[in-house]
Scaffold this active site. Structure first.
Site, mmCIF file in Angstrom:
data_model
loop_
_atom_site.group_PDB
_atom_site.id
_atom_site.type_symbol
_atom_site.label_atom_id
_atom_site.label_comp_id
_atom_site.label_asym_id
_atom_site.label_seq_id
_atom_site.Cartn_x
_atom_site.Cartn_y
_atom_site.Cartn_z
ATOM 1 N N ASN A 11 5.791 28.096 4.234
ATOM 2 C CA ASN A 11 5.836 27.783 5.668
ATOM 3 C C ASN A 11 6.294 29.054 6.374
ATOM 4 O OD1 ASN A 11 6.297 26.933 8.253
ATOM 5 N ND2 ASN A 11 7.969 25.523 7.752
ATOM 6 N N LYS A 13 6.553 29.622 9.425
ATOM 7 C CA LYS A 13 7.241 29.399 10.705
ATOM 8 C C LYS A 13 6.682 30.375 11.749
ATOM 9 C CE LYS A 13 11.062 27.437 8.159
ATOM 10 N NZ LYS A 13 12.489 27.104 8.057
ATOM 11 N N HIS A 96 8.657 18.542 10.646
ATOM 12 C CA HIS A 96 9.647 19.519 10.180
ATOM 13 C C HIS A 96 10.931 19.351 10.993
ATOM 14 C CE1 HIS A 96 11.646 23.292 9.240
ATOM 15 N NE2 HIS A 96 10.860 23.361 8.179
ATOM 16 N N GLU A 98 12.797 21.389 12.306
ATOM 17 C CA GLU A 98 12.850 22.232 13.509
ATOM 18 C C GLU A 98 12.066 21.594 14.660
ATOM 19 O OE1 GLU A 98 11.587 25.805 11.499
ATOM 20 O OE2 GLU A 98 13.465 25.787 10.369
ATOM 21 N N GLU A 167 13.552 18.082 2.753
ATOM 22 C CA GLU A 167 14.202 19.304 3.227
ATOM 23 C C GLU A 167 15.542 18.969 3.869
ATOM 24 O OE1 GLU A 167 11.103 22.659 3.792
ATOM 25 O OE2 GLU A 167 11.473 21.720 5.725
ATOM 26 N N GLY A 173 17.210 27.707 5.691
ATOM 27 C CA GLY A 173 17.544 29.005 6.260
ATOM 28 C C GLY A 173 19.007 29.375 6.152
ATOM 29 N N SER A 211 15.995 26.841 1.420
ATOM 30 C CA SER A 211 16.528 27.996 0.697
ATOM 31 C C SER A 211 16.060 28.056 -0.758
ATOM 32 C CB SER A 211 18.058 28.045 0.772
ATOM 33 O OG SER A 211 18.482 28.200 2.114
HETATM 34 P P1 13P Z 1 13.847 28.353 4.054
HETATM 35 O O1 13P Z 1 13.146 28.448 2.735
HETATM 36 O O2 13P Z 1 13.786 29.611 4.874
HETATM 37 O O3 13P Z 1 15.239 27.799 3.910
HETATM 38 O O4 13P Z 1 13.031 27.273 4.930
HETATM 39 C C1 13P Z 1 12.736 26.052 4.349
HETATM 40 C C2 13P Z 1 11.818 25.336 5.254
HETATM 41 O O5 13P Z 1 12.201 24.875 6.324
HETATM 42 C C3 13P Z 1 10.403 25.213 4.844
HETATM 43 O O6 13P Z 1 9.714 24.345 5.670
#
Ligand code: 13P
Length: 250
Positions: A11, A13, A96, A98, A167, A173, A211
């Site tokens: 992903n 982002k 997601h 976010e 997640e 992150g 992560s």
């Molecule tokens: P990270 O791997 O940067 O923690 O992000 C995970 C994520 O949100 C994947 O959709």
């Protein structure tokens, strides 16, 4: 446990540029010989045409990070499932954390997005996960079950066509990863919920995200109900992503 090979999804982002994407995708493609898992990258919508150009005929599928709840019409700035299909998108991430956090997406919105994707022949990657406060309050199981229940309720007849991603919000992150045991215990809950909804629950891949990196991927992927990963930061570095693909190919 799914009957499929592991599925590893990057992903990206809101990262990338035409130049950076081209070199990342070419590095990934040239390292795939030692891998046998399924692979995809979910890129910003503007770069789907580039992904399609560079990845057509390769083993790497491409996907979107979101999809509109609407089919078409006066929804400024939105991208529909049919538009995604025009670019041969295989996956669309929906719900997601976010999007839930910064764009107010509710369980119902996420369920409708999954429905739009499925209707267009796109596999929704449905994200669920608890916040730190919810985990500390002992609500992890209730939260992920509520989030998945909305999607099952709206998509019961084709629920075996989705992908689920667990997640935990506190792991995204942050460098804090769920332990393999923590991940497995939530994945088992999600699997049981899918089994109650469909006889084909073993077709559904349940990915872990938060992560995940080159150092911890193998131990997470060794859990019986961890069928792959949804990888943010580490998917932007070709050597790290490739090493995770190798871990998923054993
Ligand atoms: P990270 O791997 O940067 O923690 O992000 C995970 C994520 O949100 C994947 O959709």
């Amino acid at each position: 446990m799914t009957m499929n090979s592991k599925l590893m999804v990057g992903n990206w982002k809101m990262n990338g540029s035409l130049a950076a994407n081209a070199s990342l995708l070419s590095e990934i493609s040239s390292g795939l010989r030692e891998t046998s898992c399924r692979v995809a990258v979910c890129v910003p919508a503007l770069y789907l045409a580039q992904a399609q150009n560079l990845l057509a005929g390769s083993l790497v599928a491409w996907g979107a990070q979101d999809v509109s709840t609407h089919e078409s019409g006066a929804y400024t700035g939105e991208v529909s499932a049919n538009m995604l299909r025009d670019f041969a998108v295989r996956y669309a991430i929906v719900g997601h954390s976010e999007r839930r956090q910064y764009h107010g997406e509710t369980d119902d919105v996420v369920a409708t997005k999954a429905q739009r994707a499925l209707a267009a022949g796109i596999t929704p990657i449905v994200c669920v996960g608890e916040s730190l406060a919810e985990r500390e309050a002992g609500q992890t199981e209730a939260v992920v079950k509520r989030q998945l229940a909305a999607v099952i309720h709206a998509n019961g007849h084709c629920i075996s066509e989705i992908v689920v991603a667990y997640e935990p919000v506190w792991a995204i992150g942050t460098g804090l990863t769920a332990s393999p045991e923590q991940a497995q215990s939530v994945h088992a809950v999600l699997r049981a919920q899918l089994q109650a909804a469909t006889a084909q629950a073993d077709r559904v891949s349940i990915l872990y995200g938060g992560s995940m990196n080159a150092a911890n991927a193998a131990s997470l992927l060794a859990q019986p109900d961890v069928d792959g990963g949804l990888i943010g930061g580490a998917s932007l570095k070709a050597p790290d992503f490739l090493s995770m693909l190798k871990a998923a190919s054993r």
